[in-house]
Motif scaffolding. Sequence first.
Motif, mmCIF file in Angstrom:
data_model
loop_
_atom_site.group_PDB
_atom_site.id
_atom_site.type_symbol
_atom_site.label_atom_id
_atom_site.label_comp_id
_atom_site.label_asym_id
_atom_site.label_seq_id
_atom_site.Cartn_x
_atom_site.Cartn_y
_atom_site.Cartn_z
ATOM 1 N N GLN A 1 0.825 -1.203 0.000
ATOM 2 C CA GLN A 1 0.000 0.000 0.000
ATOM 3 C C GLN A 1 0.860 1.254 0.000
ATOM 4 N N SER A 2 0.329 2.302 -0.611
ATOM 5 C CA SER A 2 0.972 3.606 -0.542
ATOM 6 C C SER A 2 -0.110 4.644 -0.267
ATOM 7 N N GLY A 3 0.089 5.455 0.729
ATOM 8 C CA GLY A 3 -0.858 6.517 1.050
ATOM 9 C C GLY A 3 -1.946 6.121 2.025
ATOM 10 N N HIS A 4 -2.037 4.827 2.381
ATOM 11 C CA HIS A 4 -3.072 4.378 3.312
ATOM 12 C C HIS A 4 -2.421 3.636 4.479
ATOM 13 N N GLY A 5 -1.422 4.259 5.102
ATOM 14 C CA GLY A 5 -0.656 3.599 6.147
ATOM 15 C C GLY A 5 -1.492 3.099 7.303
ATOM 16 N N ILE A 6 -2.588 3.791 7.595
ATOM 17 C CA ILE A 6 -3.448 3.385 8.705
ATOM 18 C C ILE A 6 -4.062 2.007 8.461
ATOM 19 N N TYR A 7 -4.108 1.582 7.182
ATOM 20 C CA TYR A 7 -4.714 0.301 6.833
ATOM 21 C C TYR A 7 -3.684 -0.742 6.417
ATOM 22 N N ASP A 8 -2.405 -0.517 6.718
ATOM 23 C CA ASP A 8 -1.349 -1.443 6.303
ATOM 24 C C ASP A 8 -0.966 -2.378 7.445
ATOM 25 N N PRO A 9 -1.446 -3.638 7.427
ATOM 26 C CA PRO A 9 -1.123 -4.566 8.514
ATOM 27 C C PRO A 9 0.302 -5.091 8.457
ATOM 28 N N CYS A 10 1.037 -4.773 7.380
ATOM 29 C CA CYS A 10 2.411 -5.230 7.259
ATOM 30 C C CYS A 10 3.418 -4.136 7.612
ATOM 31 N N ALA A 11 2.928 -2.999 8.097
ATOM 32 C CA ALA A 11 3.828 -1.919 8.494
ATOM 33 C C ALA A 11 4.680 -2.367 9.687
ATOM 34 N N PRO A 12 5.879 -1.795 9.841
ATOM 35 C CA PRO A 12 6.709 -2.159 11.002
ATOM 36 C C PRO A 12 5.948 -1.945 12.309
ATOM 37 N N GLY A 13 6.086 -2.901 13.216
ATOM 38 C CA GLY A 13 5.422 -2.798 14.504
ATOM 39 C C GLY A 13 3.956 -3.166 14.478
ATOM 40 N N SER A 14 3.476 -3.755 13.389
ATOM 41 C CA SER A 14 2.065 -4.120 13.292
ATOM 42 C C SER A 14 1.664 -5.078 14.407
ATOM 43 N N ARG A 15 0.465 -4.894 14.909
ATOM 44 C CA ARG A 15 -0.062 -5.790 15.949
ATOM 45 C C ARG A 15 -0.830 -6.957 15.340
ATOM 46 N N LEU A 16 -0.946 -7.001 14.025
ATOM 47 C CA LEU A 16 -1.813 -7.968 13.353
ATOM 48 C C LEU A 16 -1.002 -9.048 12.652
ATOM 49 N N GLY A 17 -1.184 -10.272 13.092
ATOM 50 C CA GLY A 17 -0.563 -11.406 12.427
ATOM 51 C C GLY A 17 0.790 -11.791 12.997
ATOM 52 N N VAL A 18 1.146 -13.052 12.778
ATOM 53 C CA VAL A 18 2.386 -13.632 13.298
ATOM 54 C C VAL A 18 3.443 -13.586 12.201
ATOM 55 N N THR A 19 4.581 -12.965 12.473
ATOM 56 C CA THR A 19 5.693 -12.988 11.532
ATOM 57 C C THR A 19 6.396 -14.350 11.615
ATOM 58 N N ARG A 20 7.252 -14.615 10.655
ATOM 59 C CA ARG A 20 7.954 -15.899 10.688
ATOM 60 C C ARG A 20 8.889 -15.990 11.891
ATOM 61 N N VAL A 21 9.514 -14.872 12.249
ATOM 62 C CA VAL A 21 10.389 -14.881 13.430
ATOM 63 C C VAL A 21 9.580 -15.205 14.683
ATOM 64 N N GLN A 22 8.411 -14.602 14.813
ATOM 65 C CA GLN A 22 7.552 -14.915 15.959
ATOM 66 C C GLN A 22 7.101 -16.369 15.924
ATOM 67 N N TRP A 23 6.800 -16.861 14.741
ATOM 68 C CA TRP A 23 6.377 -18.263 14.582
ATOM 69 C C TRP A 23 7.471 -19.198 15.102
ATOM 70 N N GLU A 24 8.698 -18.967 14.678
ATOM 71 C CA GLU A 24 9.805 -19.839 15.094
ATOM 72 C C GLU A 24 10.017 -19.784 16.597
#
Length: 408
Positions: free
Chosen positions: A154-177
């Motif tokens: 996304q560009s211009g809609h940062g409030i709706y970007d769940p992949c932004a740094p520090g996102s609270r949404l979803g498990v990253t691979r590092v967190q998974w491991e």
Amino acid sequence: MAMRKDARPPFAGLNGRSPEELFAGLPTPCYILDEAALRRNGEILAGVSRRTGCRILLAQKAFSNYNLYPVLAPWLAGTEASGLYEARLGAEEMPGKEVHVFCGAYREEEFEELLRYAGHIVFNSPRQLEKFGPAAKQAGKSVGIRINPEHSTQSGHGIYDPCAPGSRLGVTRVQWERTMTPELISLLDGLHFHTLCEQDADALESTLHAVELKFGDVLPRMKWLNFGGGHHITRPGYEVDRLERCIRKAQETWGVTVYLEPGEACALNAGYLACRVLDVLQNGEFRLAILDTSAACHMPDVLEMPYRPPLYGAGNPGEKKRTFRLGGPTCLAGDVIGDYSFDGSLREGELLLFGDMAIYTTCKNNTFNGMPLPGIFVLQEGGKLKCLRKFGYTDFKSRLGGLSGLEG
């Protein structure tokens, strides 16, 4: 490459008649939901399901006008919810269909009731999966977890970007491991990602590649993969062929059932907001018009996205003879809908009609400043108007405390 050219543009439901012809007798402001447009969107989505075998859900966070669910139900597999109330609404108003739910964190006192309505429960973190997953599994539910492929499109809609740094949404691979034990993984039936917002199939394609890189080794053990929402499938120009290639790739590579849960695509260009001009004024070089509707109260995505809704008969600034800045009557200085140009000057009392007002409007509006909520009408396929709901002072007051005669 197949494009979505048969989707309806914002004002197709008027069938060549002017807003004044159709809606002059309605109290303003008011929403008008277009039954034919909803059905057409449903048909387009059903075509994708039929050709690929995927299952498509209505994301109720974007459109939850349940009186219109019977129009969409024949074309969809069910509903997606963000919590208990939406899950119950989907179960009650689209009976016999699937109910999926994802929530950033579930409340312990609500979870048992939630299990009565939802068949698929998606968790946001390993801790939530550990806490509630066994109960969901014991209740016979299909259990999933949301993943974060860390791929922003996304560009211009940062409030709706769940992949932004520090996102609270979803498990990253590092967190998974670090946190997903074999016991937790054994609870899972599927994975869920939701990274798009009003985007095209190329964004999905690149996201799916990131999902494969990060979680491709996990997916063969899953029964389903949910692509989330944000797919603008019913917008003219959308690349349906590319979407269907993405779906087939996931099915063939990992042997999963694919789910999509669009909200916008279900109700895109399927509603209007009718309003009238209250006052016209000038401040220096700016022509201004104050309307009886409010961006802040009645179309909040205009400020949050930000978003410039289509307006019947109007052009971009400077495109036509007179340009006006349109705003609401509230005390918020930023309650501005946008700059639009017209063939002539606006007049007090003139009817204006905004398009694409079915999504993120009736489910997000508010009564800031004591602004009345707009009534809700349906433009039926035969051309008749039906009133679904009108609002008044009691609706404003009852949100804020008990009313005499209503307590208990």
